[in-house]
Design a protein around this motif. Structure first.
Motif, PDB file in Angstrom:
ATOM      1  N   PHE A 142      -9.378  -1.003  -0.596  1.00  0.00           N
ATOM      2  CA  PHE A 142     -10.706  -1.482  -0.251  1.00  0.00           C
ATOM      3  C   PHE A 142     -11.184  -0.833   1.050  1.00  0.00           C
ATOM      4  N   ALA A 143     -12.385  -0.300   1.004  1.00  0.00           N
ATOM      5  CA  ALA A 143     -12.904   0.500   2.123  1.00  0.00           C
ATOM      6  C   ALA A 143     -13.021  -0.293   3.408  1.00  0.00           C
ATOM      7  N   THR A 144     -13.246  -1.585   3.312  1.00  0.00           N
ATOM      8  CA  THR A 144     -13.377  -2.409   4.513  1.00  0.00           C
ATOM      9  C   THR A 144     -12.044  -2.993   4.970  1.00  0.00           C
ATOM     10  N   LYS A 145     -10.955  -2.623   4.269  1.00  0.00           N
ATOM     11  CA  LYS A 145      -9.655  -3.197   4.592  1.00  0.00           C
ATOM     12  C   LYS A 145      -8.573  -2.109   4.602  1.00  0.00           C
ATOM     13  N   LEU A 146      -8.855  -1.006   5.289  1.00  0.00           N
ATOM     14  CA  LEU A 146      -7.884   0.088   5.337  1.00  0.00           C
ATOM     15  C   LEU A 146      -6.682  -0.249   6.220  1.00  0.00           C
ATOM     16  N   GLY A 147      -6.874  -1.146   7.181  1.00  0.00           N
ATOM     17  CA  GLY A 147      -5.785  -1.551   8.047  1.00  0.00           C
ATOM     18  C   GLY A 147      -5.547  -0.590   9.206  1.00  0.00           C
ATOM     19  N   THR A 148      -4.669  -0.994  10.107  1.00  0.00           N
ATOM     20  CA  THR A 148      -4.340  -0.185  11.268  1.00  0.00           C
ATOM     21  C   THR A 148      -3.726   1.143  10.828  1.00  0.00           C
ATOM     22  N   GLU A 149      -4.261   2.235  11.381  1.00  0.00           N
ATOM     23  CA  GLU A 149      -3.810   3.585  11.039  1.00  0.00           C
ATOM     24  C   GLU A 149      -3.834   3.816   9.523  1.00  0.00           C
ATOM     25  N   ASP A 150      -4.826   3.222   8.875  1.00  0.00           N
ATOM     26  CA  ASP A 150      -5.049   3.421   7.436  1.00  0.00           C
ATOM     27  C   ASP A 150      -3.820   3.058   6.608  1.00  0.00           C
ATOM     28  N   ILE A 151      -3.122   1.995   7.015  1.00  0.00           N
ATOM     29  CA  ILE A 151      -1.849   1.652   6.391  1.00  0.00           C
ATOM     30  C   ILE A 151      -2.002   1.333   4.903  1.00  0.00           C
ATOM     31  N   MET A 152      -3.124   0.700   4.516  1.00  0.00           N
ATOM     32  CA  MET A 152      -3.292   0.354   3.103  1.00  0.00           C
ATOM     33  C   MET A 152      -3.430   1.611   2.244  1.00  0.00           C
ATOM     34  N   LEU A 153      -4.139   2.597   2.764  1.00  0.00           N
ATOM     35  CA  LEU A 153      -4.268   3.863   2.034  1.00  0.00           C
ATOM     36  C   LEU A 153      -2.932   4.612   2.028  1.00  0.00           C
ATOM     37  N   ARG A 154      -2.232   4.608   3.159  1.00  0.00           N
ATOM     38  CA  ARG A 154      -0.916   5.254   3.218  1.00  0.00           C
ATOM     39  C   ARG A 154       0.026   4.658   2.162  1.00  0.00           C
ATOM     40  N   ASN A 155       0.019   3.337   2.069  1.00  0.00           N
ATOM     41  CA  ASN A 155       0.911   2.673   1.110  1.00  0.00           C
ATOM     42  C   ASN A 155       0.524   3.009  -0.331  1.00  0.00           C
ATOM     43  N   ALA A 156      -0.779   3.083  -0.586  1.00  0.00           N
ATOM     44  CA  ALA A 156      -1.238   3.420  -1.942  1.00  0.00           C
ATOM     45  C   ALA A 156      -0.793   4.831  -2.313  1.00  0.00           C
ATOM     46  N   ILE A 157      -0.942   5.758  -1.388  1.00  0.00           N
ATOM     47  CA  ILE A 157      -0.520   7.139  -1.650  1.00  0.00           C
ATOM     48  C   ILE A 157       0.992   7.194  -1.886  1.00  0.00           C
ATOM     49  N   ARG A 158       1.737   6.445  -1.096  1.00  0.00           N
ATOM     50  CA  ARG A 158       3.191   6.423  -1.254  1.00  0.00           C
ATOM     51  C   ARG A 158       3.579   5.900  -2.638  1.00  0.00           C
ATOM     52  N   ARG A 159       2.909   4.832  -3.069  1.00  0.00           N
ATOM     53  CA  ARG A 159       3.225   4.286  -4.398  1.00  0.00           C
ATOM     54  C   ARG A 159       2.877   5.288  -5.502  1.00  0.00           C
ATOM     55  N   LEU A 160       1.767   5.982  -5.354  1.00  0.00           N
ATOM     56  CA  LEU A 160       1.368   6.960  -6.365  1.00  0.00           C
ATOM     57  C   LEU A 160       2.343   8.131  -6.409  1.00  0.00           C
ATOM     58  N   ARG A 161       2.786   8.572  -5.228  1.00  0.00           N
ATOM     59  CA  ARG A 161       3.781   9.662  -5.183  1.00  0.00           C
ATOM     60  C   ARG A 161       5.075   9.217  -5.859  1.00  0.00           C
ATOM     61  N   THR A 162       5.485   7.987  -5.592  1.00  0.00           N
ATOM     62  CA  THR A 162       6.705   7.460  -6.193  1.00  0.00           C
ATOM     63  C   THR A 162       6.579   7.391  -7.709  1.00  0.00           C
ATOM     64  N   ALA A 163       5.349   7.126  -8.181  1.00  0.00           N
ATOM     65  CA  ALA A 163       5.096   7.056  -9.622  1.00  0.00           C
ATOM     66  C   ALA A 163       4.966   8.435 -10.260  1.00  0.00           C
ATOM     67  N   GLY A 164       5.084   9.507  -9.453  1.00  0.00           N
ATOM     68  CA  GLY A 164       5.089  10.854  -9.994  1.00  0.00           C
ATOM     69  C   GLY A 164       3.831  11.665  -9.780  1.00  0.00           C
ATOM     70  N   ALA A 165       2.881  11.145  -8.984  1.00  0.00           N
ATOM     71  CA  ALA A 165       1.632  11.875  -8.763  1.00  0.00           C
ATOM     72  C   ALA A 165       1.892  13.165  -7.993  1.00  0.00           C
ATOM     73  N   GLU A 166       1.351  14.258  -8.508  1.00  0.00           N
ATOM     74  CA  GLU A 166       1.469  15.549  -7.834  1.00  0.00           C
ATOM     75  C   GLU A 166       0.350  15.764  -6.814  1.00  0.00           C
ATOM     76  N   ARG A 167      -0.758  15.087  -7.027  1.00  0.00           N
ATOM     77  CA  ARG A 167      -1.922  15.214  -6.153  1.00  0.00           C
ATOM     78  C   ARG A 167      -2.655  13.878  -6.174  1.00  0.00           C
ATOM     79  N   ILE A 168      -3.505  13.634  -5.177  1.00  0.00           N
ATOM     80  CA  ILE A 168      -4.242  12.381  -5.084  1.00  0.00           C
ATOM     81  C   ILE A 168      -5.716  12.629  -5.392  1.00  0.00           C
ATOM     82  N   ALA A 169      -6.270  11.759  -6.240  1.00  0.00           N
ATOM     83  CA  ALA A 169      -7.696  11.820  -6.555  1.00  0.00           C
ATOM     84  C   ALA A 169      -8.336  10.491  -6.162  1.00  0.00           C
TER      85      ALA A 169
END
Length: 243
Positions: A154-181
């Motif tokens: 959520f754009a209004t809830k990125l968290g300190t140092e964009d932690i929510m986005l960092r965590n989402a990217i980490r989960r996607l990488r773990t699920a096998g994502a080669e790139r982020i869209a």
């Protein structure tokens, strides 16, 4: 007399939002050539919803150009309608009640997303749990349609140092994502979509960013279907009252 269609948009200080909403109104008007299609904003732009309601005569169908239910659809808009005491106004569900998954998928395809991409769906964020549920449902639908991992930020809830986005990217990488869209569940580009894009650029160097929903045919269909269903229901009610 054919009921007027009043599209209700949130409003923004960013002129891109108003421009997009007006383009949606124009496309809907072309789809409904015999209908008076108007546009009002709840905040930060003109004409206001209050002004449009005050100027209306006869029957009206209000269709909220909102992508999830929340304070504006459940409190602001009903209060405005009640204030003008227009018993002939019918308010439909928000357009986000429809499945807009095809629009998200098409925008990703236009941006060059590939089968190996993991997708971050971003939306405005709300304190209303139903709004968050709608966004997460769209994400599940998108994942099922594209057979790719999808996460929500959520754009209004990125968290300190964009932690929510960092965590989402980490989960996607773990699920096998080669790139982020990035898939914006927004009507228009604006400051909030740019906030997420900027944060994403800080974290990855090769992300794909899709466009907002805008005047996608699926959204226009949702508006037209909402209007026609409201008109049909009103006709049934009148027939029942007369019988």
């Amino acid at each position: 007399m054919t009921p007027t269609l009043l599209l209700v948009a949130h409003g923004s200080r960013d002129p891109r939002f108003g421009d997009t909403a007006r383009r949606v109104r124009s496309v809907v008007a072309r789809r409904l050539p015999c209908v008076d299609v108007r546009l009002g904003f709840l905040d930060l732009d003109t004409p206001s919803v209050a002004a449009q309601l005050a100027a209306l005569r006869g029957e009206c169908v209000v269709v909220p150009l909102l992508l999830a239910p929340g304070y504006h659809s459940e409190v602001d808009l009903p209060a405005l309608v009640a204030e003008h005491r227009r018993a002939s106004v019918t308010t439909t569900q928000v357009v986000g009640s429809y499945r807009l998954t095809d629009a998200l998928a098409d925008r990703l395809d236009e941006a060059g997303a590939q089968p190996g991409d993991g997708i971050v769906v971003t939306a405005v964020g709300s304190t209303n749990p139903t709004a968050a549920h709608v966004v997460r449902r769209r994400a599940i639908e998108l994942s099922t349609r594209l057979h790719r991992p999808v996460d929500v930020v959520f754009a209004t809830k990125l968290g300190t140092e964009d932690i929510m986005l960092r965590n989402a990217i980490r989960r996607l990488r773990t699920a096998g994502a080669e790139r982020i869209a990035l898939s914006p569940y927004f009507l228009s580009a604006g400051l909030l979509t740019e906030r997420v894009e900027t944060a994403l650029d800080r974290l990855v160097s090769d992300a794909v960013v899709a466009g907002p929903i805008g005047t996608h045919p699926v959204l226009v269909d949702a508006v037209v279907d909402s209007y026609r269903r409201a008109c049909a229901d009103a006709a049934v009610d009148m027939d029942s009252a007369a019988s």
